[in-house]
Design a protein around this motif. Sequence first.
Motif, PDB file in Angstrom:
ATOM      1  N   HIS A   1       0.826  -1.210   0.000  1.00  8.93           N
ATOM      2  CA  HIS A   1       0.000   0.000   0.000  1.00  8.93           C
ATOM      3  C   HIS A   1       0.858   1.258   0.000  1.00  8.93           C
ATOM      4  O   HIS A   1       0.477   2.270   0.579  1.00  8.93           O
ATOM      5  N   LEU A   2       2.000   1.162  -0.660  1.00  7.09           N
ATOM      6  CA  LEU A   2       2.960   2.253  -0.593  1.00  7.09           C
ATOM      7  C   LEU A   2       2.360   3.607  -0.981  1.00  7.09           C
ATOM      8  O   LEU A   2       2.459   4.577  -0.233  1.00  7.09           O
ATOM      9  N   ASP A   3       1.701   3.661  -2.137  1.00  8.31           N
ATOM     10  CA  ASP A   3       1.170   4.940  -2.617  1.00  8.31           C
ATOM     11  C   ASP A   3       0.076   5.469  -1.699  1.00  8.31           C
ATOM     12  O   ASP A   3       0.079   6.639  -1.333  1.00  8.31           O
ATOM     13  N   LYS A   4      -0.845   4.576  -1.332  1.00 10.29           N
ATOM     14  CA  LYS A   4      -1.936   4.980  -0.431  1.00 10.29           C
ATOM     15  C   LYS A   4      -1.384   5.508   0.885  1.00 10.29           C
ATOM     16  O   LYS A   4      -1.839   6.517   1.415  1.00 10.29           O
ATOM     17  N   ALA A   5      -0.388   4.787   1.408  1.00 10.29           N
ATOM     18  CA  ALA A   5       0.186   5.168   2.707  1.00 10.29           C
ATOM     19  C   ALA A   5       0.864   6.523   2.612  1.00 10.29           C
ATOM     20  O   ALA A   5       0.662   7.394   3.455  1.00 10.29           O
ATOM     21  N   ARG A   6       1.662   6.715   1.560  1.00 10.48           N
ATOM     22  CA  ARG A   6       2.358   7.999   1.404  1.00 10.48           C
ATOM     23  C   ARG A   6       1.360   9.133   1.231  1.00 10.48           C
ATOM     24  O   ARG A   6       1.547  10.221   1.766  1.00 10.48           O
ATOM     25  N   GLN A   7       0.300   8.857   0.479  1.00  9.74           N
ATOM     26  CA  GLN A   7      -0.751   9.843   0.270  1.00  9.74           C
ATOM     27  C   GLN A   7      -1.356  10.246   1.611  1.00  9.74           C
ATOM     28  O   GLN A   7      -1.498  11.429   1.917  1.00  9.74           O
ATOM     29  N   PHE A   8      -1.673   9.234   2.407  1.00  5.85           N
ATOM     30  CA  PHE A   8      -2.295   9.500   3.703  1.00  5.85           C
ATOM     31  C   PHE A   8      -1.368  10.324   4.597  1.00  5.85           C
ATOM     32  O   PHE A   8      -1.804  11.285   5.224  1.00  5.85           O
ATOM     33  N   LEU A   9      -0.095   9.943   4.618  1.00  4.30           N
ATOM     34  CA  LEU A   9       0.843  10.637   5.512  1.00  4.30           C
ATOM     35  C   LEU A   9       1.080  12.074   5.041  1.00  4.30           C
ATOM     36  O   LEU A   9       1.307  12.964   5.847  1.00  4.30           O
ATOM     37  N   LYS A  10       1.004  12.263   3.732  1.00  6.39           N
ATOM     38  CA  LYS A  10       1.236  13.612   3.200  1.00  6.39           C
ATOM     39  C   LYS A  10       0.134  14.575   3.616  1.00  6.39           C
ATOM     40  O   LYS A  10       0.369  15.728   3.930  1.00  6.39           O
ATOM     41  N   GLN A  11      -1.102  14.087   3.638  1.00  3.18           N
ATOM     42  CA  GLN A  11      -2.222  14.988   3.919  1.00  3.18           C
ATOM     43  C   GLN A  11      -2.302  15.369   5.401  1.00  3.18           C
ATOM     44  O   GLN A  11      -3.046  16.255   5.775  1.00  3.18           O
ATOM     45  N   LEU A  12      -1.530  14.674   6.229  1.00  5.81           N
ATOM     46  CA  LEU A  12      -1.622  14.981   7.671  1.00  5.81           C
ATOM     47  C   LEU A  12      -1.063  16.355   7.983  1.00  5.81           C
ATOM     48  O   LEU A  12       0.031  16.678   7.633  1.00  5.81           O
TER      49      LEU A  12
END
Length: 228
Positions: free
Chosen positions: A217-228
Motif C-alpha cells: 500500500h505504498l502509494d496509499k500510505a504515502r498519500q495518507f501521511l502527506k495529507q496529515l
Amino acid sequence: MRDRLLHIFQETYGELSPRSPTPEFTIEFFAFTNINHTIRLRQGKLLVRLSDLLEGAPEPVLRALAHILLAKMYRKPIAPAHATRYRRYVSSHEITRKAHLVRQMRGRKRIASAKGHTYDLEAVFDDLNTRFFHGLLARPRMTWSRDHARNSLGHYDPAHNAIVVSRVFDHPHVPRYAVEYIVYHEMLHLKHPVKLRGSRRCVHSAEFQAEEKLFPHLDKARQFLKQL
Ligand SMILES: [Zn+2]
C-alpha cells in the motif's frame, strides 16, 4: 537527616585527613537508576550525591559509605571493615529488590509502551516480519513517542535499539497500512544499516528504495501521511 549526614561526612573527613581543614560539603540524595553515588570537588567545596535508595540506611552504613567516597576522592586506602559493611548492606535482599523495582519503574517511565490505544507496535512488527522478512529480523524495542510530534513519523534509535513511532498515528482514524508503512520503513533501516556519509542520518540506498516499493500500500500510505 541532612544534618546527621553532614556530621558523618565531616567526622569521616577528619579521620582521613586530620591535619587539613574540613571543606564545605553539599550533600543530597539523588534518584539514580542504580545504586550509585558521586563525589566531586568544585572550588574547594565537596559535592556529594547519594542514591536515594540509601536514604534511611542505618548510621554505620552511612559512615561506611562516607569513608569509601572520601577515601576514593583523596586516594586513601579503604578500611576493609567499612567496605564489608557497605557491601553487605547493599547486597542484602531488601535493598537489591528495592533497586530492582526502582529500576523497573524508572525504566518504564522513560521507555513508553509499544501498546497504544489503537495499535500494538510489537504486533505490527511481528506481522510485517513474517510477511516480508521471513521472520528474520530481531525485534528491537518498539515504542510510541512520548509527544505527538509530527515532524518525525518514526525513526530507529540505534543507541537504545528502538523503533520509535510518533504517537499521532495511534488513532482509529489512521489506517493500519499507514502505521505498517512507517514501521516497514524503519525495519528496512534495520536490514540495511546506514553507511555513514557525513552527518546524514537517514540514508536510503537504491537497494533500500527498491525494497520499499514492495510494500503493497505504498502509494496509499504515502498519500495518507502527506495529507496529515
Ligand atoms: Zn528513512
